[in-house]
Motif scaffolding. Structure first.
Motif, PDB file in Angstrom:
ATOM      1  N   SER A 105      73.313  60.798  77.843  1.00  0.00           N
ATOM      2  CA  SER A 105      74.391  59.862  77.528  1.00  0.00           C
ATOM      3  C   SER A 105      75.082  59.438  78.809  1.00  0.00           C
ATOM      4  O   SER A 105      75.400  60.277  79.658  1.00  0.00           O
ATOM      5  CB  SER A 105      75.408  60.514  76.581  1.00  0.00           C
ATOM      6  N   ALA A 106      75.338  58.130  78.937  1.00  0.00           N
ATOM      7  CA  ALA A 106      75.973  57.629  80.149  1.00  0.00           C
ATOM      8  C   ALA A 106      77.475  57.865  80.150  1.00  0.00           C
ATOM      9  O   ALA A 106      78.104  57.924  81.198  1.00  0.00           O
ATOM     10  CB  ALA A 106      75.681  56.137  80.311  1.00  0.00           C
ATOM     11  N   SER A 107      78.057  58.001  78.950  1.00  0.00           N
ATOM     12  CA  SER A 107      79.505  58.212  78.837  1.00  0.00           C
ATOM     13  C   SER A 107      79.827  58.859  77.504  1.00  0.00           C
ATOM     14  O   SER A 107      78.977  58.931  76.613  1.00  0.00           O
ATOM     15  CB  SER A 107      80.257  56.881  78.960  1.00  0.00           C
ATOM     16  N   ASP A 108      81.066  59.317  77.359  1.00  0.00           N
ATOM     17  CA  ASP A 108      81.476  59.979  76.118  1.00  0.00           C
ATOM     18  C   ASP A 108      81.399  59.036  74.919  1.00  0.00           C
ATOM     19  O   ASP A 108      81.106  59.465  73.800  1.00  0.00           O
ATOM     20  CB  ASP A 108      82.899  60.516  76.251  1.00  0.00           C
ATOM     21  N   ASP A 109      81.687  57.743  75.138  1.00  0.00           N
ATOM     22  CA  ASP A 109      81.681  56.787  74.033  1.00  0.00           C
ATOM     23  C   ASP A 109      80.387  55.990  73.937  1.00  0.00           C
ATOM     24  O   ASP A 109      80.210  55.190  73.020  1.00  0.00           O
ATOM     25  CB  ASP A 109      82.853  55.800  74.186  1.00  0.00           C
ATOM     26  N   PHE A 186      82.319  60.352  62.525  1.00  0.00           N
ATOM     27  CA  PHE A 186      82.722  61.714  62.861  1.00  0.00           C
ATOM     28  C   PHE A 186      84.247  61.762  62.869  1.00  0.00           C
ATOM     29  O   PHE A 186      84.896  60.952  63.530  1.00  0.00           O
ATOM     30  CB  PHE A 186      82.193  62.113  64.237  1.00  0.00           C
ATOM     31  N   ALA A 187      84.837  62.687  62.138  1.00  0.00           N
ATOM     32  CA  ALA A 187      86.295  62.765  62.066  1.00  0.00           C
ATOM     33  C   ALA A 187      86.737  64.169  61.671  1.00  0.00           C
ATOM     34  O   ALA A 187      85.948  64.961  61.137  1.00  0.00           O
ATOM     35  CB  ALA A 187      86.832  61.755  61.060  1.00  0.00           C
ATOM     36  N   PRO A 194      87.413  54.035  60.577  1.00  0.00           N
ATOM     37  CA  PRO A 194      86.987  52.756  61.174  1.00  0.00           C
ATOM     38  C   PRO A 194      85.944  52.915  62.277  1.00  0.00           C
ATOM     39  O   PRO A 194      85.253  51.954  62.621  1.00  0.00           O
ATOM     40  CB  PRO A 194      88.293  52.179  61.735  1.00  0.00           C
ATOM     41  N   ARG A 195      85.819  54.110  62.829  1.00  0.00           N
ATOM     42  CA  ARG A 195      84.849  54.349  63.907  1.00  0.00           C
ATOM     43  C   ARG A 195      83.507  54.739  63.282  1.00  0.00           C
ATOM     44  O   ARG A 195      83.245  55.906  63.002  1.00  0.00           O
ATOM     45  CB  ARG A 195      85.364  55.450  64.842  1.00  0.00           C
ATOM     46  N   GLN A 213      75.204  56.372  68.054  1.00  0.00           N
ATOM     47  CA  GLN A 213      75.809  55.278  68.803  1.00  0.00           C
ATOM     48  C   GLN A 213      76.786  54.518  67.919  1.00  0.00           C
ATOM     49  O   GLN A 213      76.614  54.453  66.696  1.00  0.00           O
ATOM     50  CB  GLN A 213      74.724  54.313  69.291  1.00  0.00           C
ATOM     51  N   LEU A 214      77.820  53.958  68.526  1.00  0.00           N
ATOM     52  CA  LEU A 214      78.759  53.147  67.769  1.00  0.00           C
ATOM     53  C   LEU A 214      78.057  51.911  67.234  1.00  0.00           C
ATOM     54  O   LEU A 214      77.282  51.261  67.945  1.00  0.00           O
ATOM     55  CB  LEU A 214      79.932  52.725  68.653  1.00  0.00           C
TER      56      LEU A 214
END
Length: 299
Positions: A105-109, A186-187, A194-195, A213-214
C-alpha cells in the motif's frame, strides 16, 4: 524378495515425504516459537525495550521468510515493496493473530492488497474456526469465509469491523482459481457508513490476494434502507431515554436499547445487500472490482 524390497522402498519414500517440512511448516513453527519466547520474556518481567528489540529482530526474519514464499510482486496501482502484516508477537497487543502475509500500500488511505499463500490462509482459517468465542470464528474453507464480513474484519483491519453493503458480481479472471468481491465499510460503530470500500479476494495458484480500496463511484442513499435504520434508531433512543429516566438503574432498558440498535443495523445491511444491485451506480462498482481482480490475476 523383489516385491518385498519394492514395498519397503515405497514405504520409506512415503514416510520421508510425510515428514518433510515445507517452507510454510518451517515458517509457522518459527513464528509460534517466537510467540512463546515473547510470552516467556513478558512473564519474566523483562525490560520492555529489550523485549521490543528481540521482537523486532524476530519480525524482520519472519518477513524475509514469508516474502520468499510469496515471491516477487508487481501489480499496477501498488508499490512493489510491502510491509509484514504481523506487527506484534505479543498476545496482549492489538493486531495479534492477524493473517500472515505482506501488505502492499502506498498510503494509509490508498488501495492496499495483502499477498499470502493458500496454505497460510488455510492454517489461519482453521485456527479461527476453532476459536472458543463464537464471535471470533470464521469458516475453515476460504471460498466460504471470503463471503463473510468478519473475514475482512480479521484479515484486513485491526480495530474496525467490516459491514457488507453489497456483493459485487464479477467474473473470474483468466488464470485465477477463485475470486469474490464485495462493497462495504470498516467502522467501530453501527449504522450508515459513508466511507465505502471495495474488497476483492482472489486465488491464483498457491497465492491469495486480499485487496481493499475506497470506491470511486458516487454511492447514493437508498430510501427504503434509510427508513429501516431510522426506525431502529428511534426505538433505541426511546429505550435509552427510559434508561436515563430510571436513574441508570434499569439495566434491562439499556440492554434492550443496544439490542434494538444492533438488530436495526443488521436489518439495514440486509436491505442494502438486497437493494444495491438494483441501483444505477452498481455497474460502476462492479467495474472497479473487476479491474482490481484482473490486475491481480495478471501478476
Amino acid at each position: 524378495m523383489r516385491p518385498v524390497g519394492f514395498a519397503l522402498l515405497a514405504l520409506s519414500l512415503f514416510a520421508g515425504g510425510a515428514i518433510a517440512a515445507s517452507p510454510e511448516d518451517d515458517y509457522v513453527a518459527l513464528r509460534d516459537k517466537d510467540v512463546a519466547r515473547i510470552k516467556h520474556l513478558e512473564a519474566a518481567k523483562t525490560d520492555d525495550k529489550k523485549v521490543q528489540a528481540e521482537q523486532d529482530k524476530m519480525l524482520a526474519d519472519l518477513q524475509k521468510r514469508i516474502e520468499a514464499m510469496v515471491g516477487p510482486f508487481a501489480v499496477a496501482g501498488y508499490p512493489a515493496d510491502g510491509k509484514f502484516t504481523l506487527e506484534t508477537l505479543s498476545a496482549g497487543d492489538v493486531g495479534f493473530g492477524q493473517l500472515d502475509g505482506i501488505t502492499h500500500s502506498a498510503s494509509d488511505d490508498g488501495p492496499q492488497v495483502i499477498v499470502t499463500t493458500r496454505g497460510l490462509v488455510d492454517r489461519w482459517l482453521r485456527g479461527r474456526a476453532a476459536e472458543k468465542d463464537a464471535a471470533d470464528r470464521l469458516p475453515a474453507d476460504l471460498e466460504t469465509a471470503a463471503r463473510a464480513d468478519d473475514f475482512y474484519t480479521f484479515s484486513v483491519s485491526e480495530d474496525a469491523a467490516f459491514g457488507k453493503t453489497a456483493d459485487l458480481a464479477i467474473a473470474k479472471p483468466a488464470g485465477a482459481d477463485f475470486v469474490v468481491a464485495a462493497l462495504g465499510g470498516f467502522a467501530q460503530d453501527v449504522g450508515p457508513n459513508p466511507r465505502q470500500e471495495i474488497v476483492v479476494t482472489l486465488q491464483k495458484g498457491g497465492r491469495v490476494y486480499i485487496a481493499s480500496q475506497l470506491a470511486k463511484a458516487t454511492i447514493g442513499k437508498i430510501d427504503a434502507c434509510e427508513a429501516v435504520w431510522t426506525t431502529a434508531q428511534k426505538k433505541a433512543e426511546a429505550l435509552q431515554a427510559a434508561y436515563q429516566k430510571s436513574g441508570s438503574k434499569n439495566e434491562k432498558l439499556f440492554d434492550d436499547s443496544t439490542k434494538a440498535e444492533n438488530e436495526g443495523d443488521k436489518a439495514y445491511r440486509a436491505c442494502l445487500v438486497k437493494e444495491t444491485p438494483q441501483q444505477p451506480y452498481y455497474s460502476a462498482l462492479v467495474k472497479e472490482a473487476q479491474d482490481t481482480a484482473d490486475r491481480l490475476a495478471a501478476n
